[in-house]
Design a protein around this motif. Sequence first.
Motif, short mmCIF file in Angstrom:
data_model
loop_
_atom_site.label_atom_id
_atom_site.label_comp_id
_atom_site.label_asym_id
_atom_site.label_seq_id
_atom_site.Cartn_x
_atom_site.Cartn_y
_atom_site.Cartn_z
N TYR A 82 0.83 -1.21 0.00
CA TYR A 82 0.00 0.00 0.00
C TYR A 82 0.87 1.26 0.00
O TYR A 82 0.55 2.25 -0.67
CB TYR A 82 -0.92 0.01 1.22
CG TYR A 82 -1.77 -1.23 1.38
CD1 TYR A 82 -2.34 -1.84 0.27
CD2 TYR A 82 -2.01 -1.79 2.63
CE1 TYR A 82 -3.13 -2.98 0.40
CE2 TYR A 82 -2.79 -2.91 2.77
CZ TYR A 82 -3.35 -3.50 1.67
OH TYR A 82 -4.12 -4.63 1.80
N PHE A 83 1.94 1.21 0.76
CA PHE A 83 2.83 2.36 0.86
C PHE A 83 3.47 2.66 -0.50
O PHE A 83 3.54 3.82 -0.92
CB PHE A 83 3.91 2.08 1.90
CG PHE A 83 4.77 3.26 2.25
CD1 PHE A 83 4.45 4.08 3.31
CD2 PHE A 83 5.91 3.54 1.51
CE1 PHE A 83 5.25 5.17 3.63
CE2 PHE A 83 6.72 4.62 1.82
CZ PHE A 83 6.37 5.43 2.89
N SER A 103 -14.70 3.35 -20.16
CA SER A 103 -14.57 3.22 -21.62
C SER A 103 -13.11 3.24 -22.05
O SER A 103 -12.76 2.67 -23.09
CB SER A 103 -15.33 4.34 -22.31
OG SER A 103 -14.78 5.61 -21.98
N MET A 104 -12.24 3.88 -21.25
CA MET A 104 -10.82 3.97 -21.60
C MET A 104 -9.99 2.86 -20.96
O MET A 104 -8.78 2.80 -21.18
CB MET A 104 -10.28 5.33 -21.15
CG MET A 104 -10.92 6.52 -21.85
SD MET A 104 -10.40 8.11 -21.13
CE MET A 104 -8.64 8.08 -21.47
N GLY A 105 -10.61 2.03 -20.16
CA GLY A 105 -9.87 0.94 -19.51
C GLY A 105 -8.98 1.40 -18.37
O GLY A 105 -7.97 0.75 -18.08
N LEU A 106 -9.35 2.51 -17.71
CA LEU A 106 -8.53 3.05 -16.63
C LEU A 106 -9.08 2.73 -15.24
O LEU A 106 -8.53 3.20 -14.25
CB LEU A 106 -8.40 4.58 -16.78
CG LEU A 106 -7.57 5.05 -17.97
CD1 LEU A 106 -7.58 6.57 -18.06
CD2 LEU A 106 -6.14 4.54 -17.87
N ILE A 107 -10.17 1.95 -15.18
CA ILE A 107 -10.65 1.49 -13.88
C ILE A 107 -9.65 0.46 -13.34
O ILE A 107 -9.13 -0.37 -14.09
CB ILE A 107 -12.05 0.87 -14.00
CG1 ILE A 107 -13.06 1.91 -14.46
CG2 ILE A 107 -12.49 0.26 -12.67
CD1 ILE A 107 -13.30 3.02 -13.47
N ASP A 108 -9.39 0.51 -12.05
CA ASP A 108 -8.40 -0.36 -11.40
C ASP A 108 -7.01 -0.14 -12.00
O ASP A 108 -6.26 -1.08 -12.27
CB ASP A 108 -8.81 -1.83 -11.52
CG ASP A 108 -8.04 -2.71 -10.55
OD1 ASP A 108 -7.62 -2.22 -9.48
OD2 ASP A 108 -7.85 -3.91 -10.84
N SER A 132 -8.33 -4.06 -7.20
CA SER A 132 -7.36 -5.06 -6.77
C SER A 132 -6.72 -4.64 -5.45
O SER A 132 -6.36 -3.48 -5.27
CB SER A 132 -6.28 -5.26 -7.83
OG SER A 132 -6.86 -5.60 -9.08
N ASP A 133 -6.55 -5.63 -4.58
CA ASP A 133 -5.94 -5.34 -3.28
C ASP A 133 -4.49 -4.91 -3.43
O ASP A 133 -4.00 -4.09 -2.64
CB ASP A 133 -6.02 -6.60 -2.40
CG ASP A 133 -5.47 -6.35 -1.01
OD1 ASP A 133 -6.10 -5.62 -0.23
OD2 ASP A 133 -4.37 -6.88 -0.72
N ASP A 134 -3.79 -5.42 -4.44
CA ASP A 134 -2.38 -5.08 -4.61
C ASP A 134 -2.18 -3.70 -5.23
O ASP A 134 -1.04 -3.27 -5.40
CB ASP A 134 -1.67 -6.14 -5.44
CG ASP A 134 -2.27 -6.27 -6.84
OD1 ASP A 134 -3.41 -5.79 -7.06
OD2 ASP A 134 -1.60 -6.84 -7.72
N LYS A 135 -3.28 -2.98 -5.56
CA LYS A 135 -3.18 -1.62 -6.09
C LYS A 135 -3.72 -0.57 -5.12
O LYS A 135 -3.69 0.62 -5.45
CB LYS A 135 -3.91 -1.53 -7.43
CG LYS A 135 -3.28 -2.37 -8.53
CD LYS A 135 -4.04 -2.23 -9.84
CE LYS A 135 -3.41 -3.11 -10.92
NZ LYS A 135 -4.18 -3.03 -12.19
N TYR A 136 -4.23 -1.00 -3.99
CA TYR A 136 -4.79 -0.05 -3.03
C TYR A 136 -3.71 0.87 -2.48
O TYR A 136 -2.55 0.48 -2.30
CB TYR A 136 -5.45 -0.78 -1.86
CG TYR A 136 -6.82 -1.33 -2.18
CD1 TYR A 136 -7.63 -0.75 -3.16
CD2 TYR A 136 -7.31 -2.44 -1.50
CE1 TYR A 136 -8.87 -1.27 -3.44
CE2 TYR A 136 -8.56 -2.96 -1.78
CZ TYR A 136 -9.34 -2.36 -2.76
OH TYR A 136 -10.57 -2.87 -3.05
N THR A 137 -4.10 2.10 -2.19
CA THR A 137 -3.20 3.05 -1.55
C THR A 137 -3.32 2.94 -0.03
O THR A 137 -4.15 2.19 0.49
CB THR A 137 -3.52 4.48 -2.00
OG1 THR A 137 -4.90 4.77 -1.72
CG2 THR A 137 -3.26 4.65 -3.49
N VAL A 138 -2.52 3.70 0.69
CA VAL A 138 -2.47 3.57 2.14
C VAL A 138 -3.81 3.81 2.82
O VAL A 138 -4.21 3.02 3.69
CB VAL A 138 -1.38 4.51 2.71
CG1 VAL A 138 -1.51 4.63 4.24
CG2 VAL A 138 0.01 4.00 2.36
#
Length: 283
Positions: free
Chosen positions: A77-78, A139-144, A227-233
């Motif tokens: 997260y960090f 539409s641009m594929g920028l979710i997650d 995704s859990d591996d993309k979450y911020t702090v």
Amino acid sequence: PKRPRLHESRGRRRTRRLAVQSILWLYTAIAFGPLLLVLVGSFRTNSDILRQPVGLPTSLNLDNYVQAWGTASLSTYFLNSLIVTVASVFLCVMVSAMAAYALSRWQFRGRALLAAFFISGLMIPAKLGLLPVFYMYQSMGLIDSRLGLVLLYAATGIPFSVFVIMGFTRAFPTDLEEAARLDGANEGRMFVSVALPIMRPALAVATIFQFALTWNDFFYPLVLLRSDDKYTVPVGLTRFFGEFAADRATLFAGLVIALVPLAIIFALATRHIIAGLTAGMSR
């Protein structure tokens, strides 16, 4: 008869100054008291905290930090927060610096309207436009996507940054620009070699505010990331609290780790922040 009045006025000023200082110290104690308790608690064991919530550590225990950083995935997260925050702040401040320099130093048709367009972004809460942004990102594929967060944070931070930097660049002396033009410098060279060094206090103010807002933001990562591996702090800490609800020492260590970047950047840029905030009043 004048001397007693002079001593009386001095005494009143001294009393007023003492009262103001006392209020400021009280506010400081109230604001930093909980942070100090968290810092001290991060070096204690969980059993000590449960037995005595307020107290000093018996030894310098770093196991809490090791567990929070590694076992609780706080390092992931960090790193996500660091990547998103640094990239978005750099993009936002650089675009804002160029826009502010052009709007405050160049003369062209529509300049006032364009400046008003930038500043109007301060009056509209960015979160009100989340639904169109969500559909556009979908539409641009920028979710997650961390790239989506970087672009969104940079765009929402530009109005405030342009406002701060424009107020500073309007007070530039024209002598430096004229000397640079006589030496054959073009507009790009003047911006890099002349404007940017003078802009440092204003850039520091914009950087600090944008860094703090981005690092602490909970809303956008919660909505746009999956995704859990993309979450911020901030989002990761909610999962962190749920997993280590009974282990308060590890929770304290995780909170300290989350606050370290903010403390470092505030400590390094305090002088520039004060200079940037007072520049407009002193000119």
